[in-house]
Design an enzyme around this catalytic site. Structure first.
Site, PDB file in Angstrom:
ATOM      1  N   GLU A 163       8.492   1.760   9.606  1.00  0.00           N
ATOM      2  CA  GLU A 163       8.043   1.199   8.322  1.00  0.00           C
ATOM      3  C   GLU A 163       7.732   2.355   7.369  1.00  0.00           C
ATOM      4  OE1 GLU A 163       7.692  -1.028   6.236  1.00  0.00           O
ATOM      5  OE2 GLU A 163       5.833  -2.156   6.325  1.00  0.00           O
ATOM      6  N   ASP A 164       7.862   2.101   6.058  1.00  0.00           N
ATOM      7  CA  ASP A 164       7.577   3.165   5.093  1.00  0.00           C
ATOM      8  C   ASP A 164       6.070   3.367   4.899  1.00  0.00           C
ATOM      9  OD1 ASP A 164       7.280   0.681   3.865  1.00  0.00           O
ATOM     10  OD2 ASP A 164       8.409   1.197   2.057  1.00  0.00           O
ATOM     11  N   ASP A 183      -0.191  -0.731   3.805  1.00  0.00           N
ATOM     12  CA  ASP A 183      -1.197  -0.804   2.740  1.00  0.00           C
ATOM     13  C   ASP A 183      -2.318  -1.719   3.254  1.00  0.00           C
ATOM     14  OD1 ASP A 183      -2.586  -1.165   0.401  1.00  0.00           O
ATOM     15  OD2 ASP A 183      -0.888  -1.747  -0.820  1.00  0.00           O
ATOM     16  N   THR A 184      -2.260  -3.020   2.982  1.00  0.00           N
ATOM     17  CA  THR A 184      -3.274  -3.923   3.548  1.00  0.00           C
ATOM     18  C   THR A 184      -3.029  -4.166   5.043  1.00  0.00           C
ATOM     19  OG1 THR A 184      -1.968  -5.893   3.105  1.00  0.00           O
ATOM     20  CG2 THR A 184      -3.458  -5.183   1.360  1.00  0.00           C
ATOM     21  N   LYS A 206      -2.097   3.732   3.619  1.00  0.00           N
ATOM     22  CA  LYS A 206      -2.974   3.832   2.447  1.00  0.00           C
ATOM     23  C   LYS A 206      -4.402   3.533   2.852  1.00  0.00           C
ATOM     24  CE  LYS A 206      -0.697   2.334  -1.422  1.00  0.00           C
ATOM     25  NZ  LYS A 206      -0.356   1.376  -2.483  1.00  0.00           N
ATOM     26  N   PHE A 235      -0.668   3.733  -6.299  1.00  0.00           N
ATOM     27  CA  PHE A 235       0.683   3.205  -6.142  1.00  0.00           C
ATOM     28  C   PHE A 235       1.673   4.352  -6.173  1.00  0.00           C
ATOM     29  CE2 PHE A 235       4.652   1.106  -6.971  1.00  0.00           C
ATOM     30  CZ  PHE A 235       4.572   0.066  -6.058  1.00  0.00           C
ATOM     31  N   ARG A 268      13.801   4.699  -5.652  1.00  0.00           N
ATOM     32  CA  ARG A 268      14.232   4.974  -4.274  1.00  0.00           C
ATOM     33  C   ARG A 268      15.059   6.257  -4.250  1.00  0.00           C
ATOM     34  NH1 ARG A 268      12.860   0.208  -1.471  1.00  0.00           N
ATOM     35  NH2 ARG A 268      13.318  -1.726  -2.558  1.00  0.00           N
TER      36      ARG A 268
HETATM   37  P1  IMP Z   1       1.003  -4.367   3.137  1.00  0.00           P
HETATM   38  O1  IMP Z   1       1.488  -5.664   3.666  1.00  0.00           O
HETATM   39  O2  IMP Z   1      -0.082  -4.547   2.105  1.00  0.00           O
HETATM   40  O3  IMP Z   1       0.601  -3.403   4.229  1.00  0.00           O
HETATM   41  O4  IMP Z   1       2.184  -3.713   2.317  1.00  0.00           O
HETATM   42  C1  IMP Z   1       3.252  -3.053   2.929  1.00  0.00           C
HETATM   43  C2  IMP Z   1       4.500  -3.122   2.084  1.00  0.00           C
HETATM   44  O5  IMP Z   1       4.171  -3.148   0.690  1.00  0.00           O
HETATM   45  C3  IMP Z   1       5.327  -1.864   2.298  1.00  0.00           C
HETATM   46  O6  IMP Z   1       6.341  -2.106   3.253  1.00  0.00           O
HETATM   47  C4  IMP Z   1       5.907  -1.594   0.924  1.00  0.00           C
HETATM   48  O7  IMP Z   1       7.139  -2.251   0.780  1.00  0.00           O
HETATM   49  C5  IMP Z   1       4.928  -2.210  -0.040  1.00  0.00           C
HETATM   50  N1  IMP Z   1       3.983  -1.194  -0.610  1.00  0.00           N
HETATM   51  C6  IMP Z   1       2.670  -1.068  -0.352  1.00  0.00           C
HETATM   52  N2  IMP Z   1       2.124  -0.053  -1.073  1.00  0.00           N
HETATM   53  C7  IMP Z   1       3.143   0.469  -1.790  1.00  0.00           C
HETATM   54  C8  IMP Z   1       3.218   1.566  -2.741  1.00  0.00           C
HETATM   55  O8  IMP Z   1       2.244   2.278  -3.049  1.00  0.00           O
HETATM   56  N3  IMP Z   1       4.461   1.794  -3.271  1.00  0.00           N
HETATM   57  C9  IMP Z   1       5.568   1.059  -2.955  1.00  0.00           C
HETATM   58  N4  IMP Z   1       5.538   0.036  -2.082  1.00  0.00           N
HETATM   59  C10 IMP Z   1       4.332  -0.258  -1.500  1.00  0.00           C
END
Ligand code: IMP
Length: 221
Positions: free
Chosen positions: A134-135, A138-139, A166, A187, A200
């Protein structure tokens, strides 16, 4: 396994001025700073590849890349695992590669709903050791949804490698097994992370500017 330590960028970390590194001309006016230059990303991935190869040991594994943001990390990580295998007769095993596409972001915020856009058939997972690539976490919601889907397929084991995590107060508490960098709650774009499909094509991980957000907003027209 308890997560290995990773590189932690503190909240007051400013990164580098955009002028110090080459960025595509079309993005020069849209970035606040370069948080992680591409060379540092590559060096860190080399160590992650080694950790993963050593820990996965002697059993073949299936790699599941989360698209779209995970494609650069996947390509570089697998290349470095292969390099490691060339010099290690002990820890050299075949792996297969699969893709899944998830989406939960619009502009720079989570929509709150994780959409599974395309699945590369998951029946292969049964009884396999799976490495999810995974890249960014975040949450942690995306990963939680994905892991629920994967666990139903009864894999032998699941490990998650994320280039970035994050630091956010909205975290679900999910922690990947392998992490490149822990970053402040900003972000970011680049290294396949996008803002409405832009950025990208930028090799460094950068902080997008307010001007960049407006210029590439879905709602700017
Ligand atoms: P989560 O479900 O909140 O953990 O978000 C994860 C997904 O949100 C990642 O796979 C990204 O595609 C996208 N994402 C979260 N933060 C960023 C950011 O700072 N830049 C770009 N994409 C993000």
């Amino acid at each position: 396994m308890t997560r290995k330590s990773c590189i932690v960028l503190p909240d007051d970390y400013k990164g580098y001025d955009v002028d110090y590194f080459c960025v595509p001309h079309h993005y020069e006016d849209s970035l606040d700073s370069i948080l992680i230059p591409s060379g540092l990303i590559q060096d860190r991935i080399e160590q992650l590849a080694r950790d993963i190869a050593v820990e996965l040991g002697k059993e073949p594994f299936a790699v599941l890349c989360v698209l779209k943001g995970g494609y650069k990390f996947l390509a570089d990580l697998l290349e470095k695992i292969k390099q490691y295998y060339r010099f290690s007769s002990e820890n050299s095993v075949p792996f297969s590669v699969y893709f899944i596409r998830l989406q939960n972001y619009e502009d720079n915020h989570s929509t709150g709903k994780v959409k599974v856009m395309r699945v590369d058939g998951l029946s292969f997972l049964q009884n396999k050791n799976v490495l999810v690539v995974e890249d960014i976490v975040d949450t942690g919601k995306t990963m939680q949804v994905l892991l629920e889907i994967l666990e139903k397929k009864q894999p032998k084991s699941i490990k998650v490698a994320s280039l970035l995590v994050k630091r956010t107060s909205s975290s679900s508490g999910f922690q990947p097994d392998y992490v490149g960098f822990e970053i402040p709650d900003r972000f970011i774009v680049g290294y396949a992370l996008d803002y409405n499909e832009y950025f990208r094509d930028l090799n460094h991980v950068c902080v997008i500017s307010e001007h960049g957000k407006q210029k590439y907003s879905n709602h700017s027209n």
